[in-house]
Design a protein around this motif. Structure first.
Motif, PDB file in Angstrom:
ATOM      1  N   LEU A  66       0.857  -1.187   0.000  1.00 36.34           N
ATOM      2  CA  LEU A  66       0.000   0.000   0.000  1.00 36.34           C
ATOM      3  C   LEU A  66       0.896   1.241   0.000  1.00 36.34           C
ATOM      4  O   LEU A  66       1.760   1.372  -0.856  1.00 36.34           O
ATOM      5  N   GLY A  67       0.759   2.139   0.979  1.00 37.24           N
ATOM      6  CA  GLY A  67       1.591   3.336   1.016  1.00 37.24           C
ATOM      7  C   GLY A  67       2.804   3.219   1.917  1.00 37.24           C
ATOM      8  O   GLY A  67       3.489   4.213   2.163  1.00 37.24           O
ATOM      9  N   GLY A  68       3.063   2.028   2.430  1.00 37.55           N
ATOM     10  CA  GLY A  68       4.276   1.811   3.192  1.00 37.55           C
ATOM     11  C   GLY A  68       4.178   2.069   4.684  1.00 37.55           C
ATOM     12  O   GLY A  68       5.205   2.085   5.373  1.00 37.55           O
ATOM     13  N   TYR A  69       2.972   2.258   5.225  1.00 36.70           N
ATOM     14  CA  TYR A  69       2.842   2.542   6.653  1.00 36.70           C
ATOM     15  C   TYR A  69       3.346   1.370   7.499  1.00 36.70           C
ATOM     16  O   TYR A  69       4.220   1.539   8.362  1.00 36.70           O
ATOM     17  N   SER A  70       2.832   0.166   7.247  1.00 34.65           N
ATOM     18  CA  SER A  70       3.318  -0.998   7.986  1.00 34.65           C
ATOM     19  C   SER A  70       4.762  -1.322   7.614  1.00 34.65           C
ATOM     20  O   SER A  70       5.529  -1.828   8.437  1.00 34.65           O
ATOM     21  N   THR A  71       5.136  -1.009   6.372  1.00 38.20           N
ATOM     22  CA  THR A  71       6.510  -1.239   5.928  1.00 38.20           C
ATOM     23  C   THR A  71       7.497  -0.459   6.795  1.00 38.20           C
ATOM     24  O   THR A  71       8.564  -0.974   7.166  1.00 38.20           O
ATOM     25  N   ILE A  72       7.152   0.783   7.110  1.00 36.28           N
ATOM     26  CA  ILE A  72       8.021   1.609   7.950  1.00 36.28           C
ATOM     27  C   ILE A  72       8.169   0.993   9.335  1.00 36.28           C
ATOM     28  O   ILE A  72       9.289   0.880   9.868  1.00 36.28           O
ATOM     29  N   TRP A  73       7.072   0.569   9.924  1.00 36.08           N
ATOM     30  CA  TRP A  73       7.150  -0.077  11.237  1.00 36.08           C
ATOM     31  C   TRP A  73       8.069  -1.292  11.185  1.00 36.08           C
ATOM     32  O   TRP A  73       8.913  -1.485  12.086  1.00 36.08           O
ATOM     33  N   LEU A  74       7.922  -2.126  10.181  1.00 34.91           N
ATOM     34  CA  LEU A  74       8.729  -3.344  10.087  1.00 34.91           C
ATOM     35  C   LEU A  74      10.196  -3.029   9.803  1.00 34.91           C
ATOM     36  O   LEU A  74      11.095  -3.643  10.381  1.00 34.91           O
ATOM     37  N   ALA A  75      10.445  -2.062   8.919  1.00 36.87           N
ATOM     38  CA  ALA A  75      11.825  -1.695   8.598  1.00 36.87           C
ATOM     39  C   ALA A  75      12.549  -1.161   9.825  1.00 36.87           C
ATOM     40  O   ALA A  75      13.753  -1.396  10.012  1.00 36.87           O
ATOM     41  N   ARG A  76      11.829  -0.442  10.668  1.00 33.04           N
ATOM     42  CA  ARG A  76      12.438   0.085  11.894  1.00 33.04           C
ATOM     43  C   ARG A  76      12.853  -1.019  12.860  1.00 33.04           C
ATOM     44  O   ARG A  76      13.709  -0.807  13.728  1.00 33.04           O
ATOM     45  N   ALA A  77      12.232  -2.182  12.737  1.00 32.99           N
ATOM     46  CA  ALA A  77      12.562  -3.303  13.624  1.00 32.99           C
ATOM     47  C   ALA A  77      13.832  -4.032  13.197  1.00 32.99           C
ATOM     48  O   ALA A  77      14.364  -4.840  13.966  1.00 32.99           O
ATOM     49  N   LEU A  78      14.316  -3.765  11.990  1.00 30.83           N
ATOM     50  CA  LEU A  78      15.468  -4.485  11.452  1.00 30.83           C
ATOM     51  C   LEU A  78      16.777  -3.984  12.057  1.00 30.83           C
ATOM     52  O   LEU A  78      16.912  -2.800  12.381  1.00 30.83           O
ATOM     53  N   PRO A  79      17.772  -4.865  12.145  1.00 33.37           N
ATOM     54  CA  PRO A  79      19.110  -4.402  12.503  1.00 33.37           C
ATOM     55  C   PRO A  79      19.718  -3.621  11.342  1.00 33.37           C
ATOM     56  O   PRO A  79      19.137  -3.548  10.252  1.00 33.37           O
TER      57      PRO A  79
END
Length: 217
Positions: A66-79
């Motif tokens: 979609l517009g990347g909202y959940s993507t941002i949350w998940l990317a922030r969890a990455l090392p």
């Protein structure tokens, strides 16, 4: 009751999440570009972030950008050396997501692949994914979970969103393709011995719904 659900979500966000300029800008940009308002809620986004961290995820797969909202949350969890591959059917949605990811400062960790998810999944290879979030067309959910197993490993966490549909999942006679697909997902989960799975009902800003939580054995 729906107003109460929203108020409780607001209370949770106020006390446990606070304000986030990048995420607020993402939702505003999505609205300005005509994307449907079907992102996960803020509280659900933080849950995804925490679950990915608890899983120790270094490689994440998301089906439905979609517009990347959940993507941002998940990317922030990455090392620092982590990577997220996200699949999006609509080129316009993907373009908006790229803007949002860049603004949020996580674009260097995210690979957006455009096209039908089944085709994109078939083309994926390489290191197994540690965490998979599925929030795309509900008709394809059972196939997407099967692909998540193939592309994962023992211990991979799989989350599937929107599996209660305000109780619609109980309607065996429904002609709604989303409900038919969701029921097919539950049948698949019940039969597939490669997974341990449960589903949790949720209420809140996104009304009455729920998600599947599964782990590859």
């Amino acid at each position: 009751m729906g107003e109460g659900w929203q108020a409780v979500d607001d209370y949770i966000v106020d006390h446990l999440l606070g304000t986030d300029d990048a995420l607020a800008a993402t939702l505003a940009n999505n609205r300005a570009n005509g994307l449907p308002p079907i992102d996960v809620s803020a509280a659900q986004g933080k849950m995804l972030f925490l679950l990915a961290q608890l899983a120790g995820a270094k490689h994440i797969l998301e089906i439905g950008t979609l517009g990347g909202y959940s993507t941002i949350w998940l990317a922030r969890a990455l090392p620092a050396d982590g990577e997220l591959v996200t699949l999006e059917l609509d080129p316009h949605h993907a373009a908006v997501a790229r803007e949002n990811l860049e603004r949020a400062g996580v674009s260097d960790k995210v690979d957006i692949r455009i096209g039908p998810a089944a085709q994109s999944l078939a083309a994926l290879a390489g290191a197994p994914f540690d965490f998979v979030f599925i929030d795309a067309d509900k008709e394809g959910n059972a196939h997407y979970v099967a692909e998540a197993i193939r592309l994962g490993r023992s211990g991979t966490t799989i989350i599937v969103d929107n599996v209660v549909r305000e109780g619609g999942v109980l309607d065996a006679d429904s002609d709604d393709e989303r409900i038919i697909g969701t029921r097919a997902l539950f049948e698949m989960l019940a039969a597939d011995q490669r997974l341990d799975a449960t589903a949790v009902q949720t209420v809140g800003a996104k009304k009455w719904d729920g998600f599947v939580l599964a782990r590859v054995r």
